[in-house]
Design a protein around this motif. Structure first.
Motif, short mmCIF file in Angstrom:
data_model
loop_
_atom_site.label_atom_id
_atom_site.label_comp_id
_atom_site.label_asym_id
_atom_site.label_seq_id
_atom_site.Cartn_x
_atom_site.Cartn_y
_atom_site.Cartn_z
N GLY A 36 74.42 47.97 6.71
CA GLY A 36 73.60 47.84 7.90
C GLY A 36 74.20 48.44 9.16
N LEU A 37 75.36 49.07 9.06
CA LEU A 37 76.06 49.55 10.25
C LEU A 37 75.67 50.95 10.74
CD1 LEU A 37 79.69 48.33 9.43
CD2 LEU A 37 78.17 47.42 11.20
N PRO A 38 75.45 51.93 9.88
CA PRO A 38 75.36 53.31 10.37
C PRO A 38 74.32 53.55 11.46
CG PRO A 38 75.67 53.33 8.01
CD PRO A 38 75.44 51.90 8.39
N VAL A 39 73.08 53.16 11.24
CA VAL A 39 72.02 53.47 12.20
C VAL A 39 72.23 52.73 13.51
CG1 VAL A 39 69.55 53.23 12.69
CG2 VAL A 39 70.30 54.16 10.49
N ILE A 40 72.56 51.46 13.44
CA ILE A 40 72.70 50.71 14.69
C ILE A 40 73.90 51.18 15.49
CG2 ILE A 40 71.48 48.71 13.76
CD1 ILE A 40 74.22 47.27 13.66
N ALA A 41 74.99 51.53 14.80
CA ALA A 41 76.18 52.01 15.51
C ALA A 41 75.90 53.34 16.20
CB ALA A 41 77.36 52.14 14.55
N ASP A 42 75.24 54.23 15.49
CA ASP A 42 74.92 55.53 16.08
C ASP A 42 73.94 55.39 17.24
OD1 ASP A 42 74.60 58.57 16.04
OD2 ASP A 42 72.55 57.88 15.71
N THR A 43 72.88 54.62 17.04
CA THR A 43 71.86 54.47 18.08
C THR A 43 72.45 53.82 19.33
OG1 THR A 43 70.16 54.25 16.38
CG2 THR A 43 69.58 53.54 18.60
N ALA A 44 73.24 52.78 19.13
CA ALA A 44 73.83 52.08 20.27
C ALA A 44 74.81 52.96 21.03
CB ALA A 44 74.52 50.81 19.80
N THR A 45 75.67 53.67 20.31
CA THR A 45 76.65 54.55 20.95
C THR A 45 75.94 55.63 21.75
OG1 THR A 45 78.25 54.16 19.18
CG2 THR A 45 78.57 56.13 20.54
N ARG A 46 74.93 56.26 21.16
CA ARG A 46 74.18 57.32 21.83
C ARG A 46 73.46 56.78 23.07
NH1 ARG A 46 71.25 58.62 17.82
NH2 ARG A 46 69.33 57.57 18.47
N ALA A 47 72.83 55.62 22.94
CA ALA A 47 72.09 55.05 24.06
C ALA A 47 73.01 54.73 25.23
CB ALA A 47 71.34 53.79 23.61
N LEU A 48 74.16 54.15 24.95
CA LEU A 48 75.10 53.82 26.03
C LEU A 48 75.63 55.08 26.71
CD1 LEU A 48 77.08 50.93 24.32
CD2 LEU A 48 75.62 50.73 26.35
N ASP A 49 75.86 56.12 25.94
CA ASP A 49 76.34 57.37 26.53
C ASP A 49 75.25 58.02 27.40
OD1 ASP A 49 78.77 57.05 25.27
OD2 ASP A 49 78.30 58.42 23.62
N GLU A 50 74.02 57.96 26.94
CA GLU A 50 72.94 58.67 27.62
C GLU A 50 72.40 57.94 28.85
OE1 GLU A 50 69.94 59.50 24.71
OE2 GLU A 50 71.16 60.99 23.66
N VAL A 51 72.57 56.61 28.91
CA VAL A 51 72.00 55.86 30.03
C VAL A 51 72.93 55.84 31.24
CG1 VAL A 51 72.86 53.51 29.59
CG2 VAL A 51 70.51 53.87 30.43
N ASN A 52 74.12 56.40 31.10
CA ASN A 52 75.05 56.54 32.22
C ASN A 52 75.43 55.18 32.81
OD1 ASN A 52 75.02 59.39 32.08
ND2 ASN A 52 73.11 59.44 33.24
N ILE A 53 75.95 54.31 31.97
CA ILE A 53 76.42 53.00 32.41
C ILE A 53 77.95 52.99 32.30
CG2 ILE A 53 76.10 52.03 30.08
CD1 ILE A 53 75.44 50.05 33.29
N ALA A 54 78.62 52.46 33.32
CA ALA A 54 80.07 52.55 33.38
C ALA A 54 80.72 51.18 33.40
CB ALA A 54 80.48 53.33 34.62
N THR A 55 82.00 51.16 33.15
CA THR A 55 82.80 49.94 33.22
C THR A 55 82.59 49.24 34.56
OG1 THR A 55 84.48 50.89 31.76
CG2 THR A 55 85.15 49.03 33.16
N GLY A 56 82.38 47.93 34.51
CA GLY A 56 82.19 47.15 35.72
C GLY A 56 80.75 47.04 36.17
#
Length: 301
Positions: A118-138
């Motif tokens: 159950g890991l591949p799709v959710i890990a890829d989608t989540a990683t990509r979404a976080l990178d693309e939405v431009n959200i930073a530490t804090g």
């Protein structure tokens, strides 16, 4: 070998168990004896024909894009892996007794085959979404529909990046969200007011996982459509928000990272349901209802 296929677009009743030839690994590929296959929304959306406008389809189609299992054939040019190794990853037609993987990682001993599938799709989608939405530490992130598989991954990966996460879900799932590290809230009328109380300094970005038509409200909450992203609502770009989609860009890195996090106990995936091969249609029905906590998987072996 047995495989779950469909011969026309339609509902879950189109799924059937077929006997088909065993596939063989091509160059850069491996074949696995499948233990478990993950159930993803893309499985039933593709079966319903929602992707036919931008995917070439030749029937019959075998279901599934992710799985775990044991390597039993290695294609030309593949190194660093041996027959008998336990792996998980992306593939084609994975709801079958044997499947070809195009991208994979070693399955940690501490991670079950069910969880690994159950890991591949959710890990890829989540990683990509976080990178693309431009959200930073804090900063503070709102995740709409946070208790499903992708939401589960976004909450945990964002928390590991030092991001405060507010996740919306039905109240019965709030304890689950807290266990992942999110601040829970309910969805529906009054969301903006509830968010204002939970995050008086504001929301820096929002990710829509559920595809429930909430993009305009998320834009209003965040104040900037460029900081709103959906992984499920094709209309997001109509409002000036972002729509994130595959294929995976660096799958080997993502798979190796999620394997390490799971092995170290820093990432957990709840498996809500395990279905035998012959009940794949039931798993699709449950997934399409949109209330799964974590993931559903198919027990193939």
């Amino acid at each position: 070998m047995k495989a779950i296929r469909y011969h026309a677009f339609g509902g879950p009743d189109e799924l059937r168990i077929d006997e088909i030839p065993v596939p063989h690994a091509g160059a850069g590929e491996i074949r696995i004896a499948v233990h478990f296959a993950g159930v993803t929304p893309s499985d039933w959306k593709r079966r319903e024909g929602q992707y036919k406008a931008f995917e070439d389809v030749v029937f019959p189609l075998t279901v599934g894009v992710e799985a775990s299992g044991v390597v039993d054939e290695i294609g030309d040019g593949v190194s660093g892996i041996a027959i008998g190794d336990a792996v998980f990853g992306f593939g084609t037609g994975t709801v079958a007794e044997k499947a070809i993987l195009t991208h994979w990682a070693a399955k940690p001993t501490a991670v079950s085959f069910a969880v690994a599938a159950g890991l591949p799709v959710i890990a890829d989608t989540a990683t990509r979404a976080l990178d693309e939405v431009n959200i930073a530490t804090g900063q503070t992130l709102l995740v709409s529909g946070a208790a499903g598989g992708v939401g589960t991954a976004i909450v945990q990966l964002a928390s590991l990046r030092g991001i405060t996460v507010i996740g919306s879900a039905r109240s019965s799932k709030h304890n689950y969200l807290v266990s992942l590290g999110a601040i829970p809230t309910t969805y529906g009328p009054g969301l903006q007011e509830r968010i204002a109380q939970l995050a008086p300094m504001g929301i820096d970005a929002a990710i829509d996982v559920a595809g429930s038509g909430i993009i305009p409200e998320l834009i209003s909450i965040v104040g900037n459509p460029a900081q709103v992203l959906s992984v499920a609502d094709f209309s997001a770009e109509h409002y000036g928000a972002k729509f994130s989609h595959g294929p995976p860009e660096q799958p080997e890195i993502t798979l190796a990272t999620i394997a390490r996090l799971c092995a170290d106990g820093l990432f957990k995936l709840h498996i809500e349901g395990v279905y035998p091969l012959q009940q794949t249609a039931d798993a699709h029905r449950v997934s399409a209802e949109g209330h799964v906590t974590g993931k559903l998987v198919i027990n193939v072996c």
